[in-house]
Design an enzyme around this catalytic site. Structure first.
Site, PDB file in Angstrom:
ATOM      1  N   GLU A  50       0.852  -1.189   0.000  1.00 40.74           N
ATOM      2  CA  GLU A  50       0.000   0.000   0.000  1.00 40.74           C
ATOM      3  C   GLU A  50       0.885   1.235   0.000  1.00 40.74           C
ATOM      4  OE1 GLU A  50      -3.731   1.829   2.530  1.00 40.74           O
ATOM      5  OE2 GLU A  50      -1.980   1.148   3.663  1.00 40.74           O
ATOM      6  N   TRP A  51       0.709   2.109  -0.987  1.00 38.77           N
ATOM      7  CA  TRP A  51       1.412   3.387  -0.951  1.00 38.77           C
ATOM      8  C   TRP A  51       0.538   4.411  -0.265  1.00 38.77           C
ATOM      9  CZ3 TRP A  51       2.133   7.627  -5.133  1.00 38.77           C
ATOM     10  CH2 TRP A  51       2.978   8.622  -4.609  1.00 38.77           C
ATOM     11  N   ARG A  52       0.952   4.860   0.904  1.00 39.35           N
ATOM     12  CA  ARG A  52       0.260   5.915   1.627  1.00 39.35           C
ATOM     13  C   ARG A  52       0.736   7.258   1.077  1.00 39.35           C
ATOM     14  NH1 ARG A  52      -2.022   5.350   6.700  1.00 39.35           N
ATOM     15  NH2 ARG A  52      -2.000   7.625   6.592  1.00 39.35           N
ATOM     16  N   ARG A  85      -4.797   8.935   2.567  1.00 35.74           N
ATOM     17  CA  ARG A  85      -5.629   8.977   3.753  1.00 35.74           C
ATOM     18  C   ARG A  85      -5.757  10.427   4.222  1.00 35.74           C
ATOM     19  NH1 ARG A  85      -8.201   5.958   3.649  1.00 35.74           N
ATOM     20  NH2 ARG A  85      -7.085   4.033   4.134  1.00 35.74           N
ATOM     21  N   GLU A  89      -9.467  11.129   8.688  1.00 35.83           N
ATOM     22  CA  GLU A  89      -9.510   9.698   8.972  1.00 35.83           C
ATOM     23  C   GLU A  89      -8.144   9.171   9.407  1.00 35.83           C
ATOM     24  OE1 GLU A  89     -11.839   6.958   7.046  1.00 35.83           O
ATOM     25  OE2 GLU A  89     -13.498   8.323   6.659  1.00 35.83           O
ATOM     26  N   HIS A 146     -12.622   4.662   8.698  1.00 38.91           N
ATOM     27  CA  HIS A 146     -11.705   4.647   9.839  1.00 38.91           C
ATOM     28  C   HIS A 146     -12.269   5.518  10.950  1.00 38.91           C
ATOM     29  CE1 HIS A 146      -9.337   3.716   6.280  1.00 38.91           C
ATOM     30  NE2 HIS A 146      -8.509   3.061   7.066  1.00 38.91           N
ATOM     31  N   LYS A 173     -13.297  -2.006   3.760  1.00 35.41           N
ATOM     32  CA  LYS A 173     -12.367  -2.014   4.893  1.00 35.41           C
ATOM     33  C   LYS A 173     -12.935  -1.168   6.027  1.00 35.41           C
ATOM     34  CE  LYS A 173      -7.813  -0.261   6.250  1.00 35.41           C
ATOM     35  NZ  LYS A 173      -6.729   0.665   5.859  1.00 35.41           N
ATOM     36  N   ARG A 215      -5.624  -8.285  13.981  1.00 40.29           N
ATOM     37  CA  ARG A 215      -4.717  -8.281  12.822  1.00 40.29           C
ATOM     38  C   ARG A 215      -4.180  -9.677  12.533  1.00 40.29           C
ATOM     39  NH1 ARG A 215      -3.241  -3.144  11.284  1.00 40.29           N
ATOM     40  NH2 ARG A 215      -3.742  -1.469  12.744  1.00 40.29           N
ATOM     41  N   SER A 234       1.954   2.408   9.578  1.00 34.61           N
ATOM     42  CA  SER A 234       1.078   3.466   9.071  1.00 34.61           C
ATOM     43  C   SER A 234      -0.191   3.593   9.896  1.00 34.61           C
ATOM     44  CB  SER A 234       0.730   3.196   7.597  1.00 34.61           C
ATOM     45  OG  SER A 234       0.053   1.962   7.460  1.00 34.61           O
ATOM     46  N   GLN A 238       0.119  -2.001  14.208  1.00 33.20           N
ATOM     47  CA  GLN A 238       0.753  -2.846  13.204  1.00 33.20           C
ATOM     48  C   GLN A 238       1.989  -3.517  13.804  1.00 33.20           C
ATOM     49  OE1 GLN A 238       1.660  -0.690   9.623  1.00 33.20           O
ATOM     50  NE2 GLN A 238      -0.487  -0.401   9.067  1.00 33.20           N
TER      51      GLN A 238
END
Length: 252
Positions: A50-52, A85, A89, A146, A173, A215, A234, A238
């Protein structure tokens, strides 16, 4: 499992099938940091990236150019999620609604991102239109919600996930913040219910250390993807991508 549930194929990866897939985030602020992170990501276990983009300090055109660089660096086999993002959120940058729309559609039109993350809270009509446009461009639409303040009731979370699916999303999600262990169980209860009623893959998680179990428990709850940190986390909670495969294997 719900008989109407379908699996989506992204490049050579099946989402919604078998053990949860591991997604690692790219969070570099510039081209140099992204290149360094890409080198580290190549060495660690992962299924998709995932590219944030909200971490990146460049403008809109620079973001799209960097998206092309990331796609080349990943090669042809690794699926890529494009995510900007918003600050509302939990993201790093503020952005106007129109700029947010244009950026996500540019990402889809570029043909470099396999999935484009679209926030449910941008407004029903706007989000529905973005989902349609992203899919017309040939990308998959991931609709997300979120809540960094609290965990809604289990019933509310099920409703949110169903509403996102009804907008036409290919995948949905939901990430929420727990105040206690009961909130974590509410998230897991909602996940189990949605697994029996939704027709598209979903991702659910309870954030922070309190919610770490969610998770890891995707094989139990039905959540198709888990986010793990290769370099920089991120989102709260995590854990290391290096540890994740063995944990998932044991739980499976």
């Amino acid at each position: 499992m719900n008989k109407n549930f379908h699996i989506i194929k992204v490049r050579n990866l099946s989402l919604g099938d078998g053990i949860p897939k591991i997604c690692v985030p790219l969070t570099g602020k510039n081209q140099r940091e992204l290149a360094e992170q890409m080198d580290q990501i190549k060495e660690c276990p992962h299924d998709l990236v995932e590219w944030r983009a909200d971490y990146y300090e460049g403008g809109r055109q620079e973001l799209i150019q960097e998206l092309s660089h990331i796609r080349r660096a990943l090669g042809e086999d690794t699926p890529l999620i494009f995510t900007f993002r918003t600050r509302e959120e939990g993201g790093e940058r503020e952005i106007t609604p129109e700029a947010y729309r244009e950026l996500n559609l540019l990402a889809a039109d570029s043909k470099k991102a396999d999935l484009v993350d679209l926030e449910y809270n941008r407004g029903k009509e706007r989000t529905e239109e973005m989902i349609r446009r992203v899919k017309e461009a040939g990308a998959l639409a991931l609709c997300s919600y979120h809540n960094f303040a609290k965990t809604p009731s289990s019933g509310e979370m099920v409703k949110l996930l169903k509403n996102m699916q009804q907008l036409g999303a290919d995948m949905v999600k939901l990430a929420v913040m727990p105040e206690n262990r009961a909130d974590v169980l509410a998230l897991m209860e909602a996940s189990l219910e949605i697994a029996e009623s939704t027709s598209c893959p979903f991702i659910t998680m309870s954030m922070s250390k309190t919610g770490v179990i969610t998770r890891l428990a995707g094989a139990f709850t039905g959540s198709a993807v888990t986010f793990a940190a290769a370099v920089q986390a991120s989102a709260p909670g995590q854990i290391s991508a290096w540890k994740m495969p063995e944990i998932l294997k044991i739980l499976q």
